[in-house]
Design a protein around this motif. Structure first.
Motif, PDB file in Angstrom:
ATOM      1  N   ILE A 229      44.863  43.841 114.863  1.00 61.67           N
ATOM      2  CA  ILE A 229      44.667  42.707 115.367  1.00 61.67           C
ATOM      3  C   ILE A 229      43.027  42.608 116.002  1.00 61.67           C
ATOM      4  CG2 ILE A 229      44.859  42.212 118.120  1.00 61.67           C
ATOM      5  CD1 ILE A 229      47.109  44.049 118.337  1.00 61.67           C
ATOM      6  N   LEU A 230      41.820  43.493 116.109  1.00 64.57           N
ATOM      7  CA  LEU A 230      40.648  43.541 115.971  1.00 64.57           C
ATOM      8  C   LEU A 230      40.005  42.598 114.581  1.00 64.57           C
ATOM      9  CD1 LEU A 230      38.379  44.327 117.649  1.00 64.57           C
ATOM     10  CD2 LEU A 230      37.782  45.968 116.780  1.00 64.57           C
ATOM     11  N   LEU A 231      40.231  43.400 113.483  1.00 66.26           N
ATOM     12  CA  LEU A 231      39.198  42.566 112.554  1.00 66.26           C
ATOM     13  C   LEU A 231      40.061  40.704 112.432  1.00 66.26           C
ATOM     14  CD1 LEU A 231      39.825  45.372 110.343  1.00 66.26           C
ATOM     15  CD2 LEU A 231      37.597  44.815 112.372  1.00 66.26           C
ATOM     16  N   ALA A 232      41.132  40.990 112.731  1.00 65.36           N
ATOM     17  CA  ALA A 232      42.045  39.530 112.152  1.00 65.36           C
ATOM     18  C   ALA A 232      40.726  38.345 113.098  1.00 65.36           C
ATOM     19  CB  ALA A 232      43.310  39.425 112.120  1.00 65.36           C
ATOM     20  N   GLY A 233      41.214  39.050 114.969  1.00 60.84           N
ATOM     21  CA  GLY A 233      40.594  38.150 115.739  1.00 60.84           C
ATOM     22  C   GLY A 233      39.029  38.259 115.161  1.00 60.84           C
ATOM     23  N   LEU A 234      38.408  38.952 114.858  1.00 56.97           N
ATOM     24  CA  LEU A 234      36.834  39.264 115.278  1.00 56.97           C
ATOM     25  C   LEU A 234      35.909  37.882 113.997  1.00 56.97           C
ATOM     26  CD1 LEU A 234      35.777  42.036 115.147  1.00 56.97           C
ATOM     27  CD2 LEU A 234      35.102  40.063 116.432  1.00 56.97           C
ATOM     28  N   ASN A 235      37.496  37.926 112.614  1.00 58.89           N
ATOM     29  CA  ASN A 235      37.810  37.194 111.520  1.00 58.89           C
ATOM     30  C   ASN A 235      37.905  35.410 111.756  1.00 58.89           C
ATOM     31  OD1 ASN A 235      36.745  37.729 109.338  1.00 58.89           O
ATOM     32  ND2 ASN A 235      38.467  37.016 107.788  1.00 58.89           N
ATOM     33  N   SER A 236      38.942  35.550 113.187  1.00 57.06           N
ATOM     34  CA  SER A 236      38.980  34.107 112.881  1.00 57.06           C
ATOM     35  C   SER A 236      37.628  33.009 114.083  1.00 57.06           C
ATOM     36  CB  SER A 236      40.521  34.465 114.106  1.00 57.06           C
ATOM     37  OG  SER A 236      41.197  32.635 114.690  1.00 57.06           O
ATOM     38  N   VAL A 237      37.890  34.088 114.692  1.00 57.64           N
ATOM     39  CA  VAL A 237      37.137  33.350 115.840  1.00 57.64           C
ATOM     40  C   VAL A 237      35.170  33.621 115.256  1.00 57.64           C
ATOM     41  CG1 VAL A 237      35.113  34.149 118.264  1.00 57.64           C
ATOM     42  CG2 VAL A 237      37.812  34.913 118.000  1.00 57.64           C
ATOM     43  N   LEU A 238      34.760  34.288 114.194  1.00 59.42           N
ATOM     44  CA  LEU A 238      34.210  33.846 113.332  1.00 59.42           C
ATOM     45  C   LEU A 238      33.353  32.491 112.714  1.00 59.42           C
ATOM     46  CD1 LEU A 238      32.509  36.772 113.875  1.00 59.42           C
ATOM     47  CD2 LEU A 238      31.629  35.289 115.463  1.00 59.42           C
ATOM     48  N   GLY A 239      34.609  32.304 112.500  1.00 56.44           N
ATOM     49  CA  GLY A 239      34.715  31.111 111.432  1.00 56.44           C
ATOM     50  C   GLY A 239      34.928  31.603 110.070  1.00 56.44           C
ATOM     51  N   ARG A 240      35.678  32.888 109.695  1.00 56.72           N
ATOM     52  CA  ARG A 240      35.775  33.788 108.416  1.00 56.72           C
ATOM     53  C   ARG A 240      37.122  33.413 107.862  1.00 56.72           C
ATOM     54  NH1 ARG A 240      30.949  33.297 109.857  1.00 56.72           N
ATOM     55  NH2 ARG A 240      29.747  34.637 108.649  1.00 56.72           N
ATOM     56  N   PRO A 241      37.784  33.419 106.558  1.00 53.40           N
ATOM     57  CA  PRO A 241      38.836  33.111 106.403  1.00 53.40           C
ATOM     58  C   PRO A 241      39.848  34.833 106.792  1.00 53.40           C
ATOM     59  CG  PRO A 241      37.307  33.601 104.319  1.00 53.40           C
ATOM     60  CD  PRO A 241      36.575  33.354 105.707  1.00 53.40           C
ATOM     61  N   ALA A 242      40.635  34.316 107.446  1.00 51.74           N
ATOM     62  CA  ALA A 242      41.793  35.304 107.775  1.00 51.74           C
ATOM     63  C   ALA A 242      41.960  36.349 106.859  1.00 51.74           C
ATOM     64  CB  ALA A 242      42.983  34.094 108.077  1.00 51.74           C
ATOM     65  N   LEU A 243      42.710  37.305 107.947  1.00 52.49           N
ATOM     66  CA  LEU A 243      42.686  38.494 107.069  1.00 52.49           C
ATOM     67  C   LEU A 243      44.250  38.847 106.541  1.00 52.49           C
ATOM     68  CD1 LEU A 243      40.285  41.152 108.458  1.00 52.49           C
ATOM     69  CD2 LEU A 243      39.966  39.948 106.005  1.00 52.49           C
ATOM     70  N   PRO A 244      44.464  39.279 105.566  1.00 48.13           N
ATOM     71  CA  PRO A 244      46.213  39.316 105.957  1.00 48.13           C
ATOM     72  C   PRO A 244      45.951  40.394 106.091  1.00 48.13           C
ATOM     73  CG  PRO A 244      44.842  40.301 103.900  1.00 48.13           C
ATOM     74  CD  PRO A 244      43.939  39.605 104.781  1.00 48.13           C
ATOM     75  N   VAL A 245      47.194  40.772 107.575  1.00 45.25           N
ATOM     76  CA  VAL A 245      47.519  42.315 108.327  1.00 45.25           C
ATOM     77  C   VAL A 245      48.300  42.916 106.821  1.00 45.25           C
ATOM     78  CG1 VAL A 245      49.140  43.159 109.754  1.00 45.25           C
ATOM     79  CG2 VAL A 245      47.587  40.929 110.060  1.00 45.25           C
TER      80      VAL A 245
END
Length: 251
Positions: A229-245
């Motif tokens: 949850i944390l890493l995917a959220g950070l990636n999304s908020v900071l405009g980086r490509p979404a991480l696979p869960v």
């Protein structure tokens, strides 16, 4: 214990090194030796049991000798935190920053479980010490994580935000995991195992209803879920490509 005598050449008497299984060898009394002994006391009996008198007994020295290496109790507590955090290594050259943070998270959890009595020091000592006055060993994880993230393409400000969110989550996780105490391990009923039968059912229906999930708490699995949850959220908020869960454990 047999103490080695000073032979007049300036050598230091032997100190018991319990990490070597109780064997005795000649070790110079220095900051590292003192902190290692202090960590053993805290691991065994808690922070409140630590005193310069008891520490002197542990290294077989007059307590006044310890002040030559560590001038006060505050620096002693900072040093214990540093001794543990120095073991937390970050690969700043890793190509996958998120995967590396998962490794760091797992290692941090392992350190916390190995030294549960030190966790309060890790969480509170920084609050009592200005950033630039903290032991360098306590700051290296910060510098290393920042280096990892900046190398991955984040700005330094973004990297700082990620660091704060990441370690805020880690401290919250380990504190939560360490308080998962089972009251009656011999009971098969989850409500009784956790002592939730003491709670008024009308006031705490959801908490009591979660008894089975609480009793089967898996710290490693919870850590992975939180990181997803944390890493995917950070990636999304900071405009980086979404991480696979990528779940490492069954839900």
């Amino acid at each position: 214990m047999t103490m080695a005598s000073n032979d007049g050449t300036g050598s230091t008497p032997a100190v018991r090194d319990s990490e070597l299984g109780g064997r005795v060898r000649d070790i110079q009394l220095n900051r590292s030796t003192i902190l290692r002994a202090a960590l053993e006391i805290v691991d065994r009996d808690g922070v409140d049991a630590l005193s310069m008198r008891r520490l002197g007994e542990a290294v077989h020295r007059d307590p006044t000798m310890l002040y030559r290496h560590i001038p006060n109790k505050a620096e002693l507590l900072d040093g214990i935190a540093e001794t543990v955090l120095e073991r937390l290594q970050v690969d700043t050259t890793a190509k996958d920053w998120a995967a590396q943070l998962r490794v760091v998270a797992g290692d941090f959890r392992a350190l916390a479980l190995a030294h549960p009595n030190v966790v309060p020091l890790l969480a509170t000592r920084p609050l009592a010490t200005p950033l630039g006055m903290r032991p360098l060993g306590t700051l290296r994880p910060l510098e290393s994580v920042l280096t990892l993230l900046v190398s991955a393409g984040f700005t330094d400000i973004e990297a700082l935000h990620i660091y704060r969110a990441f370690f805020g989550f880690l401290f919250g996780h380990v504190l939560n995991e360490l308080q998962e105490v089972v009251e009656r391990p011999e009971e098969t009923d989850a409500v009784l195992r956790l002592g939730l039968h003491r709670l008024p059912i009308a006031e705490f229906p959801l908490l009591r209803g979660l008894a089975s999930a609480l009793a089967s708490y898996d710290g490693a699995a919870e850590l992975d879920r939180g990181l997803d949850i944390l890493l995917a959220g950070l990636n999304s908020v900071l405009g980086r490509p979404a991480l696979p869960v990528a779940w490492s454990h069954e839900a």
